[in-house]
Scaffold this active site. Sequence first.
Site, PDB file in Angstrom:
ATOM      1  N   LYS A 108       5.706  67.853  39.937  1.00 45.16           N
ATOM      2  CA  LYS A 108       6.651  67.362  40.948  1.00 45.16           C
ATOM      3  C   LYS A 108       7.410  68.546  41.552  1.00 45.16           C
ATOM      4  CE  LYS A 108       8.473  64.844  37.783  1.00 45.16           C
ATOM      5  NZ  LYS A 108       9.277  63.914  36.973  1.00 45.16           N
TER       6      LYS A 108
ATOM      7  N   THR B  78      20.691  60.400  42.577  1.00 48.22           N
ATOM      8  CA  THR B  78      19.309  60.668  42.155  1.00 48.22           C
ATOM      9  C   THR B  78      19.171  60.620  40.630  1.00 48.22           C
ATOM     10  OG1 THR B  78      19.812  63.032  42.085  1.00 48.22           O
ATOM     11  CG2 THR B  78      18.878  62.177  44.141  1.00 48.22           C
TER      12      THR B  78
ATOM     13  N   GLY C  38      18.033  59.576  37.238  1.00 43.38           N
ATOM     14  CA  GLY C  38      16.920  58.772  36.738  1.00 43.38           C
ATOM     15  C   GLY C  38      15.687  58.738  37.626  1.00 43.38           C
ATOM     16  N   THR C  39      15.594  59.646  38.581  1.00 45.24           N
ATOM     17  CA  THR C  39      14.411  59.607  39.460  1.00 45.24           C
ATOM     18  C   THR C  39      13.124  59.890  38.679  1.00 45.24           C
ATOM     19  OG1 THR C  39      14.988  61.866  40.077  1.00 45.24           O
ATOM     20  CG2 THR C  39      15.503  60.160  41.669  1.00 45.24           C
ATOM     21  N   GLY C  40      13.191  60.847  37.738  1.00 50.36           N
ATOM     22  CA  GLY C  40      11.988  61.180  36.958  1.00 50.36           C
ATOM     23  C   GLY C  40      11.565  60.019  36.070  1.00 50.36           C
ATOM     24  N   CYS C  41      12.568  59.383  35.439  1.00 51.34           N
ATOM     25  CA  CYS C  41      12.278  58.220  34.587  1.00 51.34           C
ATOM     26  C   CYS C  41      11.626  57.124  35.426  1.00 51.34           C
ATOM     27  CB  CYS C  41      13.563  57.650  33.982  1.00 51.34           C
ATOM     28  SG  CYS C  41      14.557  58.820  33.061  1.00 51.34           S
TER      29      CYS C  41
HETATM   30  N1  PLP Z   1      19.196  60.126  29.852  1.00 50.46           N
HETATM   31  C1  PLP Z   1      18.070  59.675  29.303  1.00 50.46           C
HETATM   32  C2  PLP Z   1      18.157  58.810  28.099  1.00 50.46           C
HETATM   33  C3  PLP Z   1      16.846  60.017  29.870  1.00 50.46           C
HETATM   34  O1  PLP Z   1      15.715  59.591  29.317  1.00 50.46           O
HETATM   35  C4  PLP Z   1      16.792  60.811  31.026  1.00 50.46           C
HETATM   36  C5  PLP Z   1      15.507  61.031  31.636  1.00 50.46           C
HETATM   37  O2  PLP Z   1      15.021  61.971  32.046  1.00 50.46           O
HETATM   38  C6  PLP Z   1      17.973  61.297  31.554  1.00 50.46           C
HETATM   39  C7  PLP Z   1      19.159  60.924  30.949  1.00 50.46           C
HETATM   40  C8  PLP Z   1      18.010  62.247  32.683  1.00 50.46           C
HETATM   41  O3  PLP Z   1      18.225  61.678  33.883  1.00 50.46           O
HETATM   42  P1  PLP Z   1      18.566  62.581  35.129  1.00 50.46           P
HETATM   43  O4  PLP Z   1      18.041  63.953  34.846  1.00 50.46           O
HETATM   44  O5  PLP Z   1      17.837  61.953  36.253  1.00 50.46           O
HETATM   45  O6  PLP Z   1      20.042  62.564  35.276  1.00 50.46           O
END
Ligand code: PLP
Length: 273
Positions: free
Chosen positions: A176, A209, A211-214
């Site tokens: 990505k 943004t 949780g975009t990866g999740c």
């Molecule tokens: N918290 C949890 C439990 C996650 O699994 C993730 C996933 O990547 C994140 C936080 C991070 O989210 P972000 O990097 O999008 O803030």
Amino acid sequence: MSSHNILSIAGSDPSGGAGVQADLKTFSALGGYGMTVITALTAQSTTGVAGVQEVPADFVALQLDTLLADARVDAVKIGMLATPEVIGAVAKAIDTHRLPHVVLDPVMVAKSGDRLLAAEAIDVVRSELLPRADLVTPNLPEAAALLGEDEAGDLDAMRAQAGRLLDLGARRVLLKGGHLGGDTSTDLLVAADAAPQVFTAERVATRNTHGTGCTLSSAIAALRPQRPGFDAAVRDAKTYLTAALRHADALDAGHGTGPVHHFHAWWPTGARG
Ligand code: PLP
């Protein structure tokens, strides 16, 4: 047609924008029946992570074995794994239960900068999980960490790094390129047995943004059983994420980096309930 069961193996985010909460919302929005095995609790809001409590590896194994002795699972999304021991338990379950369509999001650090995977666990992700995943979905910092290299700075460097991730045993890699910046966000899908594909999406102007990866990896897992291959699942997952980002500002979930709108297609426009 019977329904598809989609399993998330991931951490909990109380703010609901990332982790198993995001995964369940995504599965549900895309027509999958969601199941979860939780690897860690985080104390978290849209402004950051205040703490992490890992689930003991033998209890992760018990969750997996109990669920999988009963239920058929049609695709799996793996997110936050926290420790080497939890990674071992998940790798064993993939083998024992012959889990299909395993999408690995190699989560390491949250957008807030907080660590979600112990540094010493990166080697274990590389050796134990990369070869067991049907698709791995690193962003540029995660790919660099897995390879022990500097971050790719352009599409050519991304191609080279994606190839080296295949050499490490990954079956398919969605690298990505969002961290490259610019008006568009370019991702690269490579597989040992198919021509590389480039997916370009508009960059949505929002700060929300989280949780975009999740969400992207979960959307791919939810869609894969409904599509002929990973390329179609990735294409449609990206379309879903772009729409969820476009509607993110309609939500009001905190004062920091807010979540994307998983149910943008279902809720009345602009409604707060
Ligand atoms: N918290 C949890 C439990 C996650 O699994 C993730 C996933 O990547 C994140 C936080 C991070 O989210 P972000 O990097 O999008 O803030």
